[in-house]
Design a protein around this motif. Structure first.
Motif, short mmCIF file in Angstrom:
data_model
loop_
_atom_site.label_atom_id
_atom_site.label_comp_id
_atom_site.label_asym_id
_atom_site.label_seq_id
_atom_site.Cartn_x
_atom_site.Cartn_y
_atom_site.Cartn_z
N GLU A 48 10.51 -2.62 -1.47
CA GLU A 48 10.03 -1.31 -1.03
C GLU A 48 11.13 -0.66 -0.21
O GLU A 48 11.46 -1.13 0.87
N TRP A 49 11.71 0.40 -0.72
CA TRP A 49 12.81 1.12 -0.08
C TRP A 49 12.20 2.34 0.58
O TRP A 49 12.35 3.47 0.13
N THR A 50 11.44 2.12 1.66
CA THR A 50 10.68 3.20 2.30
C THR A 50 10.91 3.19 3.80
O THR A 50 11.26 2.17 4.39
N ASN A 51 10.69 4.34 4.42
CA ASN A 51 10.73 4.45 5.88
C ASN A 51 9.35 4.15 6.43
O ASN A 51 8.36 4.42 5.76
N PRO A 52 9.22 3.60 7.60
CA PRO A 52 10.30 3.37 8.54
C PRO A 52 11.06 2.06 8.30
O PRO A 52 12.11 1.86 8.89
N HIS A 53 10.52 1.16 7.45
CA HIS A 53 11.18 -0.12 7.20
C HIS A 53 11.14 -0.46 5.73
O HIS A 53 10.11 -0.32 5.08
N ALA A 54 12.27 -0.94 5.22
CA ALA A 54 12.29 -1.49 3.87
C ALA A 54 11.59 -2.84 3.91
O ALA A 54 11.51 -3.47 4.97
N ARG A 55 11.11 -3.29 2.79
CA ARG A 55 10.45 -4.60 2.70
C ARG A 55 10.90 -5.29 1.42
O ARG A 55 11.12 -4.64 0.40
N VAL A 56 11.01 -6.60 1.51
CA VAL A 56 11.33 -7.43 0.36
C VAL A 56 10.25 -8.50 0.28
O VAL A 56 9.92 -9.14 1.28
N TYR A 57 9.67 -8.66 -0.90
CA TYR A 57 8.64 -9.67 -1.14
C TYR A 57 9.23 -10.74 -2.04
O TYR A 57 9.87 -10.41 -3.04
N THR A 67 2.81 -21.70 -5.09
CA THR A 67 3.64 -20.52 -4.86
C THR A 67 2.88 -19.53 -4.00
O THR A 67 1.70 -19.26 -4.24
N ALA A 68 3.57 -19.00 -2.99
CA ALA A 68 2.99 -17.99 -2.11
C ALA A 68 3.96 -16.82 -2.03
O ALA A 68 5.18 -17.02 -2.03
N ASN A 69 3.43 -15.62 -1.96
CA ASN A 69 4.25 -14.42 -1.85
C ASN A 69 4.42 -14.06 -0.38
O ASN A 69 3.44 -13.91 0.35
N TRP A 70 5.69 -13.94 0.05
CA TRP A 70 6.03 -13.63 1.43
C TRP A 70 6.53 -12.20 1.54
O TRP A 70 7.27 -11.72 0.68
N ASN A 71 6.15 -11.54 2.62
CA ASN A 71 6.51 -10.16 2.92
C ASN A 71 7.51 -10.17 4.07
O ASN A 71 7.18 -10.61 5.17
N PHE A 72 8.75 -9.72 3.81
CA PHE A 72 9.78 -9.66 4.84
C PHE A 72 10.09 -8.21 5.19
O PHE A 72 10.54 -7.45 4.33
N GLU A 73 9.86 -7.85 6.44
CA GLU A 73 10.22 -6.53 6.92
C GLU A 73 11.72 -6.52 7.18
O GLU A 73 12.30 -7.49 7.65
N MET A 74 12.35 -5.39 6.86
CA MET A 74 13.78 -5.23 7.09
C MET A 74 14.00 -3.96 7.90
O MET A 74 13.05 -3.30 8.32
N ALA A 75 15.24 -3.60 8.09
CA ALA A 75 15.58 -2.37 8.80
C ALA A 75 15.21 -1.17 7.93
O ALA A 75 14.78 -1.32 6.78
N SER A 76 15.42 0.02 8.46
CA SER A 76 15.17 1.22 7.67
C SER A 76 16.21 1.31 6.56
O SER A 76 17.30 0.76 6.67
N PRO A 77 15.88 2.02 5.47
CA PRO A 77 16.88 2.21 4.42
C PRO A 77 18.19 2.79 4.94
O PRO A 77 19.26 2.40 4.50
N ASN A 78 18.12 3.71 5.90
CA ASN A 78 19.33 4.31 6.47
C ASN A 78 20.22 3.25 7.11
O ASN A 78 21.44 3.25 6.90
N ILE A 79 19.65 2.36 7.88
CA ILE A 79 20.44 1.30 8.52
C ILE A 79 20.98 0.34 7.46
O ILE A 79 22.14 -0.09 7.53
N LEU A 80 20.18 0.03 6.46
CA LEU A 80 20.65 -0.85 5.39
C LEU A 80 21.84 -0.24 4.66
O LEU A 80 22.83 -0.93 4.38
#
Length: 132
Positions: A48-57, A67-80
């Motif tokens: 998910e390349w969205t504000n305020p934070h990108a996410r990678v699952y 198997t389990a699906n994990w949700n990782f919050e990342m920085a904003s797309p701008n910071i990335l």
């Protein structure tokens, strides 16, 4: 390289605190537990390349084969982007390793502190210590 990792992580945390949407968000310490570091290796299922934070699952397989699906919050797309990422740096189907910290609430949720590709090459926060 270690100092660069700390500077980038510090910049991400600072950006969380200073962003105009900070009032709508909790601080790092309120959402994540720095005493609970994790490292997960798995297959990207969604980006998910969205504000305020990108996410990678990612789908992560445990020792019992579940198997389990994990949700990782990342920085904003701008910071990335400022750190060299593009929308397609990590794609569905990629094998990655993510290091971060568990969320205080929410099952299978964490904040990403470092990401490495399938070969172990760091692709986020330039952390040379991350190895699959």
């Amino acid at each position: 390289m270690k100092h660069q990792h700390l500077r980038v992580f510090g910049a991400v945390v600072l950006a969380f605190e200073l962003s105009s949407t900070a009032s709508a968000h909790h601080s790092f310490a309120a959402q994540y537990d720095s005493s609970k570091p994790i490292q997960m290796r798995g297959t990207v299922t969604k980006v998910e390349w969205t504000n305020p934070h990108a996410r990678v699952y990612i789908d992560v397989r445990d020792d019992s084969g579940q198997t389990a699906n994990w949700n990782f919050e990342m920085a904003s797309p701008n910071i990335l982007v400022r750190n060299g990422w593009k929308q397609n740096t990590v794609k569905v189907g990629d094998q990655i390793t993510v290091r971060g910290y568990l969320a205080r609430k929410g099952e299978r949720m964490a904040i990403a502190g470092a990401v490495a590709d399938a070969s172990g090459k760091p692709i986020f926060e330039s952390n040379p210590d991350i190895r699959p």
